[in-house]
Design a protein around this motif. Structure first.
Motif: not given
Length: 192
Positions: A129-134
């Motif tokens: 999820e955090e990678e998608k945000q980045l």
């Protein structure tokens, strides 16, 4: 032979930040129509590079071929004369530093005390999820800095960067990622 980028840009499939299978299939099938029939399997980036080369000078083509998400933060891109490229490169360089600081911050003991020290606004979640945000942050930055570029070399640079971001996004598979994570944990825990 250099040519009119307006033709190329108007004939490329529209890109939007979506992780849906039908969007991926549409973009992939449209770009594959450009592929040389003698090439069996070609990545979407290679197809774009080959098609763009028909419309670019040799120096532009060389630079365009070198653009890659793995090295986009390098100094040579940060000092590029092309504003979209230099701005995005500097943005990614700074984003990497902020993510590094965030990771250090999360490991520190004063993590709960100093909530306001974070520069980057990532909503806490699992690594996927955090990678998608980045990736979304990078996409949004490209949208901002490429405004006004529709049929020039900078528009093409922006297009390639967005395509590479989408390819990265489309590569995420939660089940496959969990299996890799699980096997890594087992290896670390049980030594084999």
């Amino acid at each position: 032979m250099t040519g009119n980028l307006e033709y190329l840009m108007s004939s490329l499939p529209n890109l939007s930040f979506q992780h849906e299978k039908d969007t991926q299939v549409k973009v992939t099938s449209l770009l594959k129509k450009y592929a040389d029939s003698s090439v069996r399997e070609s990545s979407l980036v290679v197809i774009l590079n080959n098609e763009a080369a028909k419309f670019l000078s040799s120096n532009e083509s060389r630079l365009f071929q070198e653009i890659n998400l793995k090295n986009i933060h390098s100094n040579s891109f940060q000092i590029s004369k092309y504003k979209v490229l230099s701005d995005f490169s500097s943005y990614v360089f700074n984003l990497k530093k902020e993510v590094e600081q965030l990771r250090l911050y999360r490991k520190s003991k004063d993590h709960q005390i100093n909530q306001n020290k974070k520069n980057i606004q990532i909503i806490p979640g699992n690594p996927l999820e955090e990678e998608k945000q980045l990736i979304k942050f990078q996409w949004d930055r490209l949208e901002l800095i490429s405004a006004g570029h529709y049929a020039d070399f900078e528009a093409l640079i922006s297009y390639k960067l967005k395509l590479m971001l989408l390819i990265r996004l489309w590569s995420f598979n939660q089940n496959k990622g969990f299996n890799i994570f699980e096997s890594t944990i087992k290896t670390e825990t049980y030594g084999g």
